[in-house]
Design an enzyme around this catalytic site. Structure first.
Site, PDB file in Angstrom:
ATOM      1  N   HIS A 285       0.869  -1.444   0.134  1.00 24.90           N
ATOM      2  CA  HIS A 285       0.088  -0.118  -0.098  1.00 24.90           C
ATOM      3  C   HIS A 285       0.663   1.211   0.024  1.00 24.90           C
ATOM      4  O   HIS A 285       0.740   2.163  -0.783  1.00 24.90           O
ATOM      5  CB  HIS A 285      -0.931  -0.068   1.295  1.00 24.90           C
ATOM      6  CG  HIS A 285      -1.746   1.091   1.540  1.00 24.90           C
ATOM      7  ND1 HIS A 285      -2.899   1.184   0.765  1.00 24.90           N
ATOM      8  CD2 HIS A 285      -1.586   2.229   2.441  1.00 24.90           C
ATOM      9  CE1 HIS A 285      -3.584   2.414   1.243  1.00 24.90           C
ATOM     10  NE2 HIS A 285      -2.712   2.965   2.172  1.00 24.90           N
ATOM     11  N   GLU A 289       1.435   3.781  -3.140  1.00 20.77           N
ATOM     12  CA  GLU A 289       1.045   5.128  -3.070  1.00 20.77           C
ATOM     13  C   GLU A 289       2.154   6.113  -3.390  1.00 20.77           C
ATOM     14  O   GLU A 289       2.118   7.231  -4.301  1.00 20.77           O
ATOM     15  CB  GLU A 289       0.448   5.231  -1.528  1.00 20.77           C
ATOM     16  CG  GLU A 289       0.119   6.956  -1.430  1.00 20.77           C
ATOM     17  CD  GLU A 289      -0.977   7.254  -2.185  1.00 20.77           C
ATOM     18  OE1 GLU A 289      -1.795   6.475  -2.606  1.00 20.77           O
ATOM     19  OE2 GLU A 289      -0.977   8.665  -2.913  1.00 20.77           O
ATOM     20  N   LYS A 292       2.894   6.226  -7.248  1.00 29.12           N
ATOM     21  CA  LYS A 292       1.864   6.785  -7.957  1.00 29.12           C
ATOM     22  C   LYS A 292       2.245   8.253  -7.954  1.00 29.12           C
ATOM     23  O   LYS A 292       2.046   9.268  -9.098  1.00 29.12           O
ATOM     24  CB  LYS A 292       0.345   6.664  -7.310  1.00 29.12           C
ATOM     25  CG  LYS A 292      -0.322   5.367  -7.739  1.00 29.12           C
ATOM     26  CD  LYS A 292      -1.969   5.301  -7.422  1.00 29.12           C
ATOM     27  CE  LYS A 292      -2.037   5.603  -6.213  1.00 29.12           C
ATOM     28  NZ  LYS A 292      -3.419   5.851  -5.512  1.00 29.12           N
ATOM     29  N   ASN A 293       2.362   8.638  -6.891  1.00 34.41           N
ATOM     30  CA  ASN A 293       2.863  10.344  -6.849  1.00 34.41           C
ATOM     31  C   ASN A 293       3.964  10.682  -7.368  1.00 34.41           C
ATOM     32  O   ASN A 293       3.748  11.677  -8.231  1.00 34.41           O
ATOM     33  CB  ASN A 293       3.149  10.624  -5.101  1.00 34.41           C
ATOM     34  CG  ASN A 293       1.813  10.881  -4.468  1.00 34.41           C
ATOM     35  OD1 ASN A 293       1.105  12.063  -4.782  1.00 34.41           O
ATOM     36  ND2 ASN A 293       1.326   9.910  -3.803  1.00 34.41           N
TER      37      ASN A 293
HETATM   38  C1  W6P Z   1       6.241  14.864  -6.312  1.00 32.80           C
HETATM   39  C2  W6P Z   1       5.149  15.027  -5.201  1.00 32.80           C
HETATM   40  C3  W6P Z   1       5.366  13.743  -4.266  1.00 32.80           C
HETATM   41  C4  W6P Z   1       4.810  13.188  -3.305  1.00 32.80           C
HETATM   42  C5  W6P Z   1       5.068  11.984  -2.681  1.00 32.80           C
HETATM   43  C6  W6P Z   1       6.148  11.241  -3.223  1.00 32.80           C
HETATM   44  C7  W6P Z   1       6.654  11.778  -4.536  1.00 32.80           C
HETATM   45  C8  W6P Z   1       6.333  12.813  -5.175  1.00 32.80           C
HETATM   46  N1  W6P Z   1       6.787  13.664  -6.221  1.00 32.80           N
HETATM   47  O1  W6P Z   1       6.340  15.624  -7.242  1.00 32.80           O
END
Ligand code: W6P
Length: 418
Positions: A285, A289, A292-293
């Site tokens: 999970h 997550e 994906k970001n």
């Molecule tokens: C980004 C914003 C973010 C949040 C969490 C993990 C990776 C990333 N990259 O630009």
């Protein structure tokens, strides 16, 4: 009214944390007696935890606590509390508690909540080495507990009850998110965002703990019984396998969402096979997550026509004595430093909170790739739940590094605030 008195009473008792290690030790040689003991522990621990939540929901400022969705959630907690205390239970013997309870935290006497059954079922059997079924009584030959039919049927109905509780609370995260939106529309600014934030962190952390305990108990009872698994805990969780799986899923979701033929590559650097004790669904999970970001940031920075030339995302796994750390680095342009705290908030986001349940079935919804959901704050709670943490470091104009620290020793206690 009368129920609320009982809730108040139970909320006066401290919650008892259980470490990953304790969960594994307790579940290692499951026998009817183990289930009985674990049931007895949970039968007093769960009402205490639920009562704390009801109390806290009840004590919220009216502007938030009176929102219809929040009231709905509170009623679920109260109802689950009631179901548990009304389920008849065999007499609790004090020594059973010591296997889990930390004596210093224990109150002097436990709530006498549950109606006792007429038959005295629990009694140490001196001749346990001779144990055999005699008549209608079953003796367990190593745990010193007679497993009588009432005991066995108690264990069975207890498991059914807590499984029902878990199901009832499935929609809690989405419903709370709805409640926050109701509050935002109607707010007379009595509660500042930081307080809402703290409240939700505590609330969701508690929920993770309750669901872990229920999930673990039910998995120990019903199976599936798999090699290297104790309930939902895998004693040899292979982080590389899980990362690979999360990479494939996140890239697939990304291609689907942006209509790409090929999502940005994810290059994994992992020194050999690292195995440790963890809950694979939690790990999957969190990594999913984060990926994906990162994928979103890269695709949105370079655009969909850059398909073959996206800079790859780097996933590095390191293991030390204390920690296993997963670093995920993207070149998605990063965030301004002032934007980092926002990433962890529940207030600035628009619904779609369900995406972040580990048990959540991905095929049921079209995956929300856009916008920060509850994904990051809840992933950080999952990391912290077993003594880890999740941190973001961003270089504005270049990219972001996410550090997921996991506690390798796994003997940190559950974080139980309040
Ligand atoms: C980004 C914003 C973010 C949040 C969490 C993990 C990776 C990333 N990259 O630009």
């Amino acid at each position: 009214p009368q129920l609320y008195d009982k809730i108040k009473h139970f909320a006066r008792f401290p919650q008892t944390g259980v470490s990953l290690r304790q969960m594994v030790m307790f579940g290692q040689k499951p026998s009817p007696a183990t289930f009985f003991k674990a049931s007895q522990f949970l039968h007093e621990e769960l009402p205490i935890r639920l009562a704390h939540r009801v109390k806290e929901l009840d004590e919220l400022p009216r502007s938030l606590g009176d929102m219809p969705s929040i009231v709905k959630v509170k009623n679920w907690y109260a109802q689950s509390f009631q179901e548990l205390i009304e389920l008849p239970s065999p007499v609790l013997s004090t020594e059973l508690k010591s296997s889990f309870r930390n004596q210093t935290k224990s109150p002097k006497s436990f709530p006498q909540s549950t109606p006792n059954l007429a038959v005295p079922q629990v009694k140490p059997s001196k001749n346990y080495h001779q144990s055999v079924p005699i008549g209608h009584r079953y003796f367990n030959n190593y745990e010193n507990i007679e497993c009588t039919p009432p005991i066995l049927s108690y264990t069975e109905s207890f498991v059914k009850t807590i499984e029902g509780v878990k199901r009832r609370h499935d929609p809690v995260v989405t419903t709370m998110a709805q409640g926050i939106m109701e509050y935002k529309q109607h707010r007379k600014s009595s509660m500042i965002d930081a307080d809402v934030q703290q409240f939700l962190d505590r609330f969701y952390m508690s929920r993770i703990g309750i669901r872990m305990l229920i999930g673990q108990h039910s998995a120990l009872y019903r199976g599936p019984f798999m090699r290297n698994y104790v309930g939902v805990i895998c004693t040899r969780t292979n982080i590389k396998d899980i990362a690979q799986d999360a990479i494939a899923n996140a890239r697939f979701i990304c291609e689907d969402y942006y209509g790409l033929f090929k999502a940005p590559e994810v290059k994994m650097f992992c020194p050999g096979d690292i195995e440790f004790m963890y809950v694979p669904s939690h790990l999957n999970h969190m990594v999913f997550e984060l990926l994906k970001n990162s994928l979103r940031a890269v695709v949105e920075r370079f655009g969909p026509d850059y398909e073959d030339d996206y800079p790859p995302i780097k996933l590095v796994i390191a293991h030390g004595k204390e920690d296993i750390t997963i670093k995920i680095s993207d070149e998605g342009g990063g965030l301004p430093r002032s934007g980092i705290p926002v990433v962890w908030t529940y207030m600035y986001t628009t619904a779609q909170a369900q995406e972040l349940e580990p048990e959540f079935n991905k095929s049921e919804f079209k995956a929300p790739m856009a916008g920060f959901g509850y994904g990051l704050p809840i992933s950080r709670l999952y990391a912290r739940y077993f003594g880890g943490d999740l941190k973001l470091i961003s270089m504005e104009g270049y990219g972001t590094d996410a550090y997921l620290h996991l506690n390798r020793l796994s003997n940190s206690d559950e974080p139980l605030i309040m």
